[in-house]
Motif scaffolding. Structure first.
Motif, PDB file in Angstrom:
ATOM      1  N   THR A   5       0.981  -0.937  -0.107  1.00  0.00           N
ATOM      2  CA  THR A   5       0.380  -0.071   0.090  1.00  0.00           C
ATOM      3  C   THR A   5       0.768   1.012   0.046  1.00  0.00           C
ATOM      4  O   THR A   5       1.280   1.773   0.544  1.00  0.00           O
ATOM      5  N   HIS A  80      -4.433   4.550   5.480  1.00  0.00           N
ATOM      6  CA  HIS A  80      -5.728   3.615   5.439  1.00  0.00           C
ATOM      7  C   HIS A  80      -6.369   4.859   6.061  1.00  0.00           C
ATOM      8  O   HIS A  80      -7.235   5.203   5.973  1.00  0.00           O
ATOM      9  N   SER A 280     -16.823   3.685  -2.468  1.00  0.00           N
ATOM     10  CA  SER A 280     -15.411   3.313  -3.482  1.00  0.00           C
ATOM     11  C   SER A 280     -14.012   2.954  -2.238  1.00  0.00           C
ATOM     12  O   SER A 280     -12.749   2.892  -2.499  1.00  0.00           O
ATOM     13  N   GLU A 283     -13.889   0.449  -0.911  1.00  0.00           N
ATOM     14  CA  GLU A 283     -13.683  -0.881  -1.916  1.00  0.00           C
ATOM     15  C   GLU A 283     -11.826  -1.246  -2.259  1.00  0.00           C
ATOM     16  O   GLU A 283     -11.509  -1.627  -2.249  1.00  0.00           O
ATOM     17  N   GLU A 284     -11.384  -0.312  -2.147  1.00  0.00           N
ATOM     18  CA  GLU A 284     -10.057   0.421  -2.000  1.00  0.00           C
ATOM     19  C   GLU A 284      -9.589  -0.318  -1.178  1.00  0.00           C
ATOM     20  O   GLU A 284      -8.287  -0.106  -1.044  1.00  0.00           O
TER      21      GLU A 284
END
Ligand SMILES: [Fe+2]
Ligand SMILES: [Fe+2]
Ligand SMILES: [Fe+2]
Length: 302
Positions: A5, A80, A280, A283-284
């Protein structure tokens, strides 16, 4: 209660977080809001435990596991969590941050920890009962210091107090000390401590950027107590950590739950509530957690 990530520059993150009102244009539904809070808590918990797992890997001279845990912790914390903090409205100005901190400390001091202590006593886990009681007393002190600080910045009365002293606790491989509801409560408490840690770190950055170094010190010092004392004490009693091989397998399993259950469900619910931007993001995150799982598995199977 909680399923178990690329790193953004911290400076860039603060720049985004300093404009919390921009996110208020679209207020998410209550379900989305609740899910955002749960997601923040999960990411904070992952950051905290991967940080101590990296330290265990260092003790085992396992450089690749240490690097993977450190990188994953940073991704959860600076990528995140930073992304979730914006729609969640986690960070505001100094006065708003202090009020949020006071509310959290008062809840922990007067409701959560006293209840957890009573349950531990009833279940015969005296070690946890006395730990919960002493943490409750410290949270009461935190609430008091933040209240004095709030009055100092809003009414110009008194000065910003210094943070309480730290009793540094190392997290080491240990068997769970208690079972039953107390074990569940330890996990809930660790999630709360991890989120408090990250919140106070972010609040410290806001305070520093506003030129209030004393308030930044109070937040940063309290963050360290939440992590290196409260979280760590609870982690040891709950048996959070074992050897690095086990830690890698556990990490892969919880990332799998986040990738395949938690975030897909949150995305679905956000879509149903027409919170499309947050959908979204969820979802990511599901995809990103899947990549974290794969990286942990690869190392666990070496
Ligand atoms: Fe606290
Ligand atoms: Fe705490
Ligand atoms: Fe993760």
């Amino acid at each position: 209660m909680f399923p178990t990530t690329r790193t953004l520059a911290a400076a860039a993150m603060v720049g985004v977080l300093l404009a919390p009102t921009a996110a208020l244009a679209e207020t998410p539904s209550s379900t989305t809001e609740e899910n955002l809070h749960t997601a923040l808590t999960i990411e904070a918990f992952d950051w905290a435990r991967y940080t101590v797992y990296a330290e265990q890997a260092d003790r085992e001279d396992d450089g690749s596991a240490s690097a993977l845990f450190t990188d994953t912790a940073a991704e959860d914390r600076y990528d995140h969590l930073a992304a979730l903090a914006i729609p969640a409205g986690l960070v505001g100005g100094n006065a708003q941050n202090l009020q949020a901190a006071i509310d959290g400390e008062v809840y922990e001091a007067t409701v959560m920890y006293p209840e957890f202590a009573a349950t531990a006593r009833a279940e015969g886990c005296t070690q946890a009962a006395s730990m919960f009681r002493s943490i409750a007393a410290e949270e009461k002190m935190h609430a008091k210091k933040y209240t004095v600080a709030l009055s100092a910045i809003t009414r110009g009365r008194g000065s910003i107090p210094r943070a309480t002293g730290l009793q540094y606790i190392t997290v080491t491989p240990q068997l769970p000390a208690c079972g039953g509801q107390t074990q569940t409560n330890l996990v809930t408490a660790m999630h709360g401590e991890a989120l408090a840690t990250v919140k106070y770190q972010l609040f410290a950055e806001v305070a520093l950027n506003s030129g209030n170094a004393a308030l930044a010190d109070l937040f940063a010092g309290t963050a360290t107590v939440e992590f290196r004392e409260h979280f760590s004490d609870e982690a040891n009693l709950s048996g959070l950590m074992w050897d690095t091989e086990t830690n890698l397998t556990d990490a892969a399993a919880s990332e799998d739950v986040e990738a395949t259950v938690t975030y897909p469900a949150f995305a679905q619910q956000a879509t149903e509530a027409e919170d499309f931007d947050v959908a979204s993001l969820f979802e990511e995150l599901a995809v990103a957690e899947g990549l974290q799982r794969d990286a942990f598995l690869l190392l666990a199977e070496r």
